[in-house]
Design a protein around this motif. Sequence first.
Motif, PDB file in Angstrom:
ATOM      1  N   VAL A   1       1.997   8.131  -5.764  1.00 17.81           N
ATOM      2  CA  VAL A   1       0.869   9.028  -6.037  1.00 17.81           C
ATOM      3  C   VAL A   1       1.085  10.405  -5.407  1.00 17.81           C
ATOM      4  CG1 VAL A   1      -0.706   8.600  -4.088  1.00 17.81           C
ATOM      5  CG2 VAL A   1      -1.626   8.940  -6.380  1.00 17.81           C
ATOM      6  N   SER A   2       1.892  10.440  -4.343  1.00 19.06           N
ATOM      7  CA  SER A   2       2.104  11.730  -3.677  1.00 19.06           C
ATOM      8  C   SER A   2       3.438  12.366  -4.072  1.00 19.06           C
ATOM      9  CB  SER A   2       2.023  11.533  -2.163  1.00 19.06           C
ATOM     10  OG  SER A   2       3.002  10.611  -1.755  1.00 19.06           O
TER      11      SER A   2
ATOM     12  N   PHE B   1      -6.274  -0.550  -6.749  1.00 24.49           N
ATOM     13  CA  PHE B   1      -5.545   0.609  -7.269  1.00 24.49           C
ATOM     14  C   PHE B   1      -5.610   0.646  -8.793  1.00 24.49           C
ATOM     15  CE2 PHE B   1      -3.562   0.217  -3.024  1.00 24.49           C
ATOM     16  CZ  PHE B   1      -3.793   1.506  -2.576  1.00 24.49           C
TER      17      PHE B   1
ATOM     18  N   ALA C   1      -4.739   4.893  -0.383  1.00 26.36           N
ATOM     19  CA  ALA C   1      -3.480   4.355   0.138  1.00 26.36           C
ATOM     20  C   ALA C   1      -3.313   4.741   1.606  1.00 26.36           C
ATOM     21  CB  ALA C   1      -2.298   4.851  -0.688  1.00 26.36           C
TER      22      ALA C   1
ATOM     23  N   THR D   1      -7.255  12.945 -14.454  1.00 27.35           N
ATOM     24  CA  THR D   1      -6.074  12.411 -13.761  1.00 27.35           C
ATOM     25  C   THR D   1      -5.900  13.030 -12.361  1.00 27.35           C
ATOM     26  OG1 THR D   1      -4.597  13.897 -14.958  1.00 27.35           O
ATOM     27  CG2 THR D   1      -4.802  11.673 -15.815  1.00 27.35           C
TER      28      THR D   1
ATOM     29  N   VAL E   1      -5.626  10.742  -8.983  1.00 28.90           N
ATOM     30  CA  VAL E   1      -4.496  10.883  -8.057  1.00 28.90           C
ATOM     31  C   VAL E   1      -4.998  11.141  -6.636  1.00 28.90           C
ATOM     32  CG1 VAL E   1      -2.658  12.519  -7.412  1.00 28.90           C
ATOM     33  CG2 VAL E   1      -2.695  11.504  -9.697  1.00 28.90           C
TER      34      VAL E   1
ATOM     35  N   PHE F   1       2.224   2.451  -3.415  1.00 29.91           N
ATOM     36  CA  PHE F   1       1.304   3.272  -4.214  1.00 29.91           C
ATOM     37  C   PHE F   1       1.226   4.689  -3.654  1.00 29.91           C
ATOM     38  CE2 PHE F   1      -0.246  -1.023  -5.348  1.00 29.91           C
ATOM     39  CZ  PHE F   1      -0.144  -0.905  -6.729  1.00 29.91           C
ATOM     40  N   GLU F   2       1.254   4.793  -2.339  1.00 29.37           N
ATOM     41  CA  GLU F   2       1.202   6.120  -1.711  1.00 29.37           C
ATOM     42  C   GLU F   2       2.429   6.946  -2.085  1.00 29.37           C
ATOM     43  OE1 GLU F   2       0.752   6.021   2.557  1.00 29.37           O
ATOM     44  OE2 GLU F   2       0.719   8.197   2.690  1.00 29.37           O
TER      45      GLU F   2
ATOM     46  N   ILE G   1       1.434   4.248 -11.745  1.00 26.53           N
ATOM     47  CA  ILE G   1       0.600   3.398 -10.894  1.00 26.53           C
ATOM     48  C   ILE G   1      -0.078   2.307 -11.717  1.00 26.53           C
ATOM     49  CG2 ILE G   1      -1.476   3.394  -9.420  1.00 26.53           C
ATOM     50  CD1 ILE G   1      -0.453   6.169  -8.435  1.00 26.53           C
ATOM     51  N   GLN G   2      -0.474   2.683 -12.919  1.00 29.59           N
ATOM     52  CA  GLN G   2      -1.064   1.689 -13.831  1.00 29.59           C
ATOM     53  C   GLN G   2      -0.059   0.548 -14.076  1.00 29.59           C
ATOM     54  OE1 GLN G   2      -2.649   4.062 -16.923  1.00 29.59           O
ATOM     55  NE2 GLN G   2      -4.489   2.808 -17.111  1.00 29.59           N
TER      56      GLN G   2
ATOM     57  N   THR H   1       0.792  14.785 -12.814  1.00 24.36           N
ATOM     58  CA  THR H   1      -0.251  13.790 -12.503  1.00 24.36           C
ATOM     59  C   THR H   1      -0.369  12.721 -13.602  1.00 24.36           C
ATOM     60  OG1 THR H   1      -2.020  15.256 -13.263  1.00 24.36           O
ATOM     61  CG2 THR H   1      -1.595  15.246 -10.921  1.00 24.36           C
ATOM     62  N   PRO H   2      -0.268  13.059 -14.900  1.00 22.52           N
ATOM     63  CA  PRO H   2      -0.341  11.956 -15.877  1.00 22.52           C
ATOM     64  C   PRO H   2       0.799  10.949 -15.719  1.00 22.52           C
ATOM     65  CG  PRO H   2      -0.693  14.068 -16.971  1.00 22.52           C
ATOM     66  CD  PRO H   2      -0.263  14.376 -15.577  1.00 22.52           C
TER      67      PRO H   2
ATOM     68  N   GLN I   1      -4.445   8.578  -3.442  1.00 26.42           N
ATOM     69  CA  GLN I   1      -3.820   9.104  -2.234  1.00 26.42           C
ATOM     70  C   GLN I   1      -4.682   8.760  -1.004  1.00 26.42           C
ATOM     71  OE1 GLN I   1      -2.834  13.063  -3.304  1.00 26.42           O
ATOM     72  NE2 GLN I   1      -0.857  12.976  -2.256  1.00 26.42           N
TER      73      GLN I   1
ATOM     74  N   VAL J   1      -6.980   3.786 -11.029  1.00 23.40           N
ATOM     75  CA  VAL J   1      -6.019   4.530 -11.856  1.00 23.40           C
ATOM     76  C   VAL J   1      -6.357   4.450 -13.340  1.00 23.40           C
ATOM     77  CG1 VAL J   1      -4.234   2.790 -12.354  1.00 23.40           C
ATOM     78  CG2 VAL J   1      -3.574   5.142 -11.846  1.00 23.40           C
TER      79      VAL J   1
ATOM     80  N   THR K   1       0.831  -1.202   0.000  1.00 29.11           N
ATOM     81  CA  THR K   1       0.000   0.000   0.000  1.00 29.11           C
ATOM     82  C   THR K   1       0.867   1.255   0.000  1.00 29.11           C
ATOM     83  OG1 THR K   1      -1.522  -1.306   1.340  1.00 29.11           O
ATOM     84  CG2 THR K   1      -2.009   1.036   1.113  1.00 29.11           C
TER      85      THR K   1
ATOM     86  N   ARG L   1       2.316  10.180 -12.892  1.00 25.48           N
ATOM     87  CA  ARG L   1       1.985   9.363 -11.713  1.00 25.48           C
ATOM     88  C   ARG L   1       0.931   8.313 -12.050  1.00 25.48           C
ATOM     89  NH1 ARG L   1       0.851  13.835  -7.175  1.00 25.48           N
ATOM     90  NH2 ARG L   1       1.499  15.456  -8.635  1.00 25.48           N
ATOM     91  N   VAL L   2      -0.072   8.725 -12.813  1.00 28.31           N
ATOM     92  CA  VAL L   2      -1.131   7.784 -13.211  1.00 28.31           C
ATOM     93  C   VAL L   2      -0.544   6.648 -14.051  1.00 28.31           C
ATOM     94  CG1 VAL L   2      -3.102   7.591 -14.790  1.00 28.31           C
ATOM     95  CG2 VAL L   2      -3.131   9.286 -12.949  1.00 28.31           C
TER      96      VAL L   2
ATOM     97  N   LEU M   1      -6.075  -6.175  -3.325  1.00 21.57           N
ATOM     98  CA  LEU M   1      -5.572  -4.851  -2.934  1.00 21.57           C
ATOM     99  C   LEU M   1      -4.955  -4.153  -4.150  1.00 21.57           C
ATOM    100  CD1 LEU M   1      -4.604  -2.629  -0.960  1.00 21.57           C
ATOM    101  CD2 LEU M   1      -2.720  -4.119  -0.291  1.00 21.57           C
TER     102      LEU M   1
END
Lengths: 292, 292
Positions: free
Chosen positions: A125-126, B121, B143, B132, B136, A121-122, A139-140, A132-133, B140, B125, A118, A135-136, B117
């Motif tokens: 994402v942060s 995500f 998570a 986006t 995000v 992912f945090e 994560i994908q 942001t794209p 956040q 995502v 977990t 980060r997306v 889990l």
Amino acid sequence: MTFDQFMQHYKQEIENCMKQAIIATESDQKLEQSMMYSLEAGGKRIRPLLVLATLIAFDCEPKLGYRTAAAMEMIHTYSLIHDDLPAMDNDDFRRGKLTNHKVYGEATAILAGDALLTKAFELIVSDTKLSTPVRVNLIQLFAKSAGASGMVGGQQADILGENQTLSLADLESIHRRKTGALLSASVLSGAIIAEASDADRLALEKFAHHIGIAFQICDDILDVIGDAEKMGKKTGADADLQKSTYPALLSLEGAKQALAEHTNSAKKALHTMNIDASLLLGLTDLIAVRDF
Amino acid sequence: MTFDQFMQHYKQEIENCMKQAIIATESDQKLEQSMMYSLEAGGKRIRPLLVLATLIAFDCEPKLGYRTAAAMEMIHTYSLIHDDLPAMDNDDFRRGKLTNHKVYGEATAILAGDALLTKAFELIVSDTKLSTPVRVNLIQLFAKSAGASGMVGGQQADILGENQTLSLADLESIHRRKTGALLSASVLSGAIIAEASDADRLALEKFAHHIGIAFQICDDILDVIGDAEKMGKKTGADADLQKSTYPALLSLEGAKQALAEHTNSAKKALHTMNIDASLLLGLTDLIAVRDF
């Protein structure tokens, strides 16, 4: 920067980044200790170093990849904690240290693994250094590689494959997911952050595919001929579990030859790109030429 | 739309969404079956319905929240699978059905939890219906709520609290994380998708805080007075484990009174906003007034 300097410097940066992330977590003390214990248990940090080496190959600031690299190592670490559990591989030692559940108990080990997954992912994402794209996209990639169609699916297939004689294709399918998916994702996440071209991403996928298989062949060979003390865990485990391995399917010599072929193919893929591949070549040798 | 129609219709939509997500996963068959088994094991789907009820309260298209709602239920389900494991609560039954590890074995149950889990995500995502930045923000929130500082940390604290007499403050701290964090995140993820104002988010946080505690008090009361057959699992488990509970700390009557107070506070928080809160009020009653 020499390869050794790269390894030493960035290993430290990754470890600092992971440590900071855990310290910044307001949580239960025992849970945090259990998470840190496995993060600090060492290892070569190949996955996060692949992230950073890829960034450097594209002349991109390595700092941009620290959190992604740390997240990748956290996912790898969580998978080791869960794999070592009595219900899975039942390993008491890993890298010469007691496994997580032997120190903190099974319940905490399960939760520490869950928390590390977990947290990964945090961390991404942060990461405000990334758009942001980006980060997306990261994560994908992480979710796909680590989940049911990637690493976890490979682990399940690996368990089901015990006591069975698998074909080479089955074996590769398992390892492409179990080990290969995260190695691939490490390289590709570097490519995402560096905003590499589609052509370069394809070449990197090819590279990652071959180092993934090379990595596994190496692991299997070491399990046959390795020295338990050097490995930090018991060897011969595959044979005990009657697992299909590359040496079992191809003979030891055949496995070594396959290893050389995949290593060459990986290097060839790197040479098709207009990048400074020196660190990635160094990591390839590290993966493929271990102590034998 | 009546509350019953809301419940019936959207429960179905959430279940369809989860099923589609698993079907679309290319993975190991046994792993997928194990994931589906627990997703299909029923339950009131309170968390995903909170996501959708919040969206509807802000006059926002519920479809926008389907994947987020499904992801929330997947995280809840993964936590149940891991909690039921022999190393944790060691439960054989959940909602009247055998627990995951009793059917698929411990190794697969651990992996199915890990995969759910991770899939949660992935679902968020890759939800192209959301911008986006919204994705995000959701990840956040998820998570943080599900991880070491939220649900997993609460679970660890809960284990460490067994055989100890906890203060009411300690008990609330555990449940705020173990149960409250996901319930809060369900409401707040609706607010993120609906792009609610900061003031409304604060009011929703208050609402979620109180229903979180109400939920746990209810659970504790049911464990004392509930009928095992109705609960679908063994009752009296808390007393067996010598766990601190609300009835143990406040007496049964005191616990019922605290429940009423938290339910009222939750409803009050809703009334401070200019929204159509009818479904959220309905869910509050469902959470707080179970069969006793």
